[in-house]
Design an enzyme around this catalytic site. Structure first.
Site, PDB file in Angstrom:
ATOM      1  N   SER A 501      34.325  32.952  54.787  1.00 22.60           N
ATOM      2  CA  SER A 501      33.944  34.356  54.680  1.00 22.60           C
ATOM      3  C   SER A 501      35.118  35.251  55.036  1.00 22.60           C
ATOM      4  O   SER A 501      35.900  34.939  55.929  1.00 22.60           O
ATOM      5  CB  SER A 501      32.768  34.645  55.629  1.00 22.60           C
ATOM      6  N   ASP A 502      35.242  36.361  54.294  1.00 22.30           N
ATOM      7  CA  ASP A 502      36.229  37.342  54.715  1.00 22.30           C
ATOM      8  C   ASP A 502      35.664  38.119  55.911  1.00 22.30           C
ATOM      9  O   ASP A 502      34.502  37.963  56.262  1.00 22.30           O
ATOM     10  CB  ASP A 502      36.621  38.274  53.571  1.00 22.30           C
ATOM     11  N   LYS A 503      36.498  38.932  56.516  1.00 24.93           N
ATOM     12  CA  LYS A 503      36.107  39.589  57.757  1.00 24.93           C
ATOM     13  C   LYS A 503      35.544  40.984  57.511  1.00 24.93           C
ATOM     14  O   LYS A 503      34.384  41.264  57.809  1.00 24.93           O
ATOM     15  CB  LYS A 503      37.310  39.666  58.708  1.00 24.93           C
ATOM     16  N   THR A 506      32.048  42.037  55.637  1.00 23.01           N
ATOM     17  CA  THR A 506      31.119  40.906  55.581  1.00 23.01           C
ATOM     18  C   THR A 506      30.652  40.563  56.988  1.00 23.01           C
ATOM     19  O   THR A 506      29.452  40.565  57.271  1.00 23.01           O
ATOM     20  CB  THR A 506      31.789  39.688  54.925  1.00 23.01           C
ATOM     21  N   VAL A 729      38.394  33.860  56.563  1.00 25.52           N
ATOM     22  CA  VAL A 729      39.623  34.089  55.789  1.00 25.52           C
ATOM     23  C   VAL A 729      39.977  35.559  55.934  1.00 25.52           C
ATOM     24  O   VAL A 729      39.162  36.428  55.642  1.00 25.52           O
ATOM     25  CB  VAL A 729      39.422  33.736  54.303  1.00 25.52           C
TER      26      VAL A 729
END
Length: 778
Positions: A501-503, A506, A729
């Site tokens: 997952s991106d930060k 999200t 990620v």
């Protein structure tokens, strides 16, 4: 890629189309898509086994057609109902070619006409403008100019400025945007919609449901059983078996039709959600977010990396603007747009750069609108599991048919050779003695047994059942505010072992505010107190923030709250500068933009060169603090004194680490002076000018707080308990990522902060490249 991702444990979360924040996932997404397209264009070397499809997602049509034709399919219309319709895909591509060819023919005919009349050589064409209602130009003139890319016509109208006057649009503030204005524009130039093909009626689904070879065999068997039963057992009891089969057939037809009809409505709703893109336009001096269907002629639309061009239009201003026109031209070449090539086509994608466009054509008056009106978007898609299940079902169907034919042959042989007896031991068929009608009855019973074997053995509903299940999962996910664009995503998520997952946006709320600020070595407390700054420092900061931004600040005339728009990071920094006393429009009017370097997720920075009213040239940069700090040779303290940065570098690095450890995003603002005589004089050279990135002077470092999204910690815990590993990620500072990961529960302690749990964007892209190169080629 879906199946490969799930097996290797790599999944990419959805991310915003805007690429102005300091995240790396959008670029990663672009790489994945490009890699897949390139991969699936590889030639097939081994076509001996039609069911051996190594890469089922986006499989070539040739491969899909080959395995579909490999064996007998009893009810192909049902099996492939919600998978890719290869015939429609061919028709869609033919229509695309036809529309493109027509457009080229129109352009060629126009050029021949002008050449014949010697108007190209004689001079510019003097065209009379035909007013359209309250506007000085008509729909046909606008559509013809944009469709045929008539640069001479645009120049006659006075370029973008002249068109704006004709369309009653302000280049800076856009249209008024009130209801009366919008209605007038829609009446004069049309709406940004196109005729939708009507969905099939319920009666059509009923008609298709019974056109199934298995059901037809059952209907014949029901009629034969009904006739046989009435003949042998009388009308009072003989109708039971035949009526039971008929009732079952009718029930199957009705249930299938109802299920397919409801599923069709769900797919239509999904397509409407996918097409209803939200975008920003400039209206009344403010940036407002509207649906793509609400765009009207005269709108001023900002364009950024990843955006879809919402309508046909003319480029007003642009810097390094590159458009991917492959969806319309069929060529995968990126086209650069400037004053020499200002025409933008609806449906294309912004590949790089920034700009603003004036909408000149919407809806059916655009080439994209004509294309979408002539074809219906295909909702079918073959997921990896469906492709394999279709192969299995076809194989089992062949086996079932073979068994049924064998049983039919054996039973007929035994019957006509006198080896079949009744329960009382009497032989059923005796040559020369058994009546013809009795023999027919016996054959019908044997055929009924064979039909029963076919019905039981052939799992024709298996692939369709999987499709319906995935579609139901899609609707459930949409109810949770998760828009799923592909059925295969539901299938892949069901077999995922790792979620990457991106930060920003999200795991966090994507609602940012500046909570810490360093100007020089002075930590501002509070961070928005301008009294702690020298006037010149404040002026430079405001100039850099105002010009080096794709956001906007709108101050209502009635004295209401200031409205700040843009990406979350831009909004946070703009809001901070407004509190420092920045007057956005005044700052922009006091300097002229020479060149823009749009924010780049690779370099994690964006810059702008401006020429002030005193002819001085300033180049402002903004980006990741640790990246810009490495390019700085000095800093300005709060008293506007230039200091060498060598001795203070450790202080700034420690300040960045401290803010990152508090889960703050660190952004640096820097600038440098530049000699005016070194700036390219001609416009072509200026467009290619690369902004210098060295010898920068640090102005400020700000810490932006982005709170964690409520419920993220529980979601991570549930995934962990289910055996699904959650990894982050990020393209942001690694210390900020660690702090957020600890807060979300992705990391249990600082000791867990390994590269396997927190992955930087550049590392993630390298992993994808490495894994992509290891994929087997077919």
């Amino acid at each position: 890629m879906s199946s490969n991702c799930s097996s290797n444990g790599w999944l990419q979360s959805s991310s915003s189309m805007r690429q102005l924040d300091l995240e790396a996932c959008p670029t990663t997404k672009d790489f994945v898509l490009n890699h897949e397209d390139e991969h699936h264009q590889q030639p097939l070397e081994n076509e001996s086994d039609p069911f051996d499809i190594a890469h089922t997602k986006n499989a070539p049509h040739k491969t899909l057609r080959r395995w579909r034709q490999a064996a007998l399919v009893l009810n192909a219309s049902r099996r492939f109902r919600y998978t890719l319709d290869l015939k429609k895909e061919e028709e869609k591509e033919q229509r695309r070619r036809m529309i493109r060819a027509h457009a080229q023919v129109i352009r060629a005919a126009l050029l021949f006409k002008l050449a014949g009349e010697r108007q190209i050589v004689i001079g510019p064409i003097v065209a009379d403008t035909i007013p359209s209602g309250d506007y000085a130009i008509g729909l046909e003139q606008l559509a013809s100019m944009t469709r045929d890319h008539k640069l001479s016509s645009l120049q006659q109208y006075g370029g973008a400025k002249g068109l704006c006057k004709m369309l009653k649009t302000n280049l800076e503030s856009g249209i008024n945007g009130d209801e009366d204005d919008l209605i007038k524009r829609r009446n004069a130039f049309g709406a940004n919609t196109y005729p939708q093909k009507k969905g099939r009626s319920f009666l059509r689904f009923l008609w298709e449901a019974w056109q199934d070879l298995t059901l037809i065999i059952l209907i014949v068997a029901a009629v034969a059983s009904l006739a046989l039963g009435i003949k042998t057992e009388g009308p009072e009891e003989g109708w039971y078996d035949g009526a039971s089969i008929a009732f079952a057939v009718i029930l199957v037809i009705v249930v299938t039709a109802v299920s397919d009809y409801r599923q069709s409505l769900q797919f239509q709703n999904l397509n409407e959600e996918k097409q209803n893109i939200q975008l920003e336009v400039m209206r009344g001096g403010r940036i407002v977010k509207i649906s793509i269907f609400d765009i009207v002629v005269g709108d001023v639309v900002p364009l950024r990396i990843g955006d879809q061009v919402p309508a046909d239009g003319i480029l007003i201003t642009g810097h390094s603007l590159a458009i991917d026109e492959s969806s319309m031209t069929g060529e995968s070449k990126i086209v650069h747009k400037d004053h020499k090539a200002p025409f933008l086509m609806s449906g294309c994608k912004v590949a790089d750069g920034v700009g603003t466009m004036l909408v000149t054509g919407v809806g059916i008056n655009t080439e994209w609108g004509l294309l979408m009106a002539s074809i219906s978007e295909d909702t079918g898609e073959e997921t990896p599991l469906q492709v394999r299940l279709n192969g299995v079902a076809t194989f089992i169907g062949i086996v079932g048919l073979s068994v049924a034919v064998s049983v039919l042959a054996v039973l007929l042989g035994r019957y006509f050779t006198g080896n079949t007896r009744n329960s009382d031991g009497v032989v059923q068929f005796v040559k020369g003695k058994t009546k013809f009608s009795d023999a027919i009855d016996g054959v019908i019973k044997i055929v009924t047994i064979a039909v029963t074997i076919v019905v039981v053995a052939v799992p024709e509903g298996l692939p369709l059942a999987v499709t319906l299940t995935l579609a139901y999962s899609m609707r459930k996910m949409m109810a949770d505010k998760a828009l799923v664009r592909r059925l295969s995503a539901c299938e892949t998520m069901g077999s995922a072992t790792t979620i990457c997952s991106d930060k920003t946006g999200t795991l966090t709320l994507n609602q940012m505010t500046v909570v810490e600020a360093y100007v020089g070595r002075n930590k501002m407390n509070p961070p928005n107190d301008s009294s702690q700054l020298h006037f010149e420092v404040n002026s430079l900061l405001c100039e850099g923030v105002a010009q080096n931004s794709t956001g906007n600040v709108f101050v209502p005339k009635d004295g209401g709250d200031v409205e700040v728009s843009g990406s979350p990071t831009e909004k946070a920094i703009l809001s901070w500068a407004v509190k420092l006393g920045m007057e956005f429009n005044v700052c922009r009017s006091q300097s002229k933009v020479l060149q823009i370097f749009p924010f780049n997720s690779e370099k994690k920075r964006g810059g702008v060169a401006v020429q002030r009213t005193d002819s001085k040239v300033h180049i402002h940069w903004k980006g990741a603090a640790e990246i810009l700090l490495a390019s700085c040779t000095g800093y300005i303290d709060s008293n506007f004194c230039l200091q060498p940065i060598d001795e203070a570098k450790d202080f700034f690095k420690a300040a960045i680490d401290d803010m990152a450890a508090s889960s703050l995003r660190c952004v640096a603002i820097a600038y440098r002076s530049y000699e005016l005589d070194k700036v390219p004089a001609d416009e072509d050279s200026l467009d290619k000018w690369v902004l210098p990135e060295d010898d920068l002077i640090l102005l400020a470092i700000v810490g932006i707080k982005d709170p964690c999204r409520p419920g993220v910690e529980d979601a991570v815990r549930i995934c962990t308990e289910a055996g699904v590993k959650v990894r982050m990620v990020t393209g942001d500072n690694i210390h900020t990522a660690k702090a957020i990961a600890l807060e979300c529960g992705i990391l249990g302690s600082h000791e867990d902060a390994s590269e396997l749990n927190i992955i930087e964007g550049r590392v993630f892209r390298e992993i994808l490249k490495r894994k992509g190169s290891q994929l087997p080629r077919k």
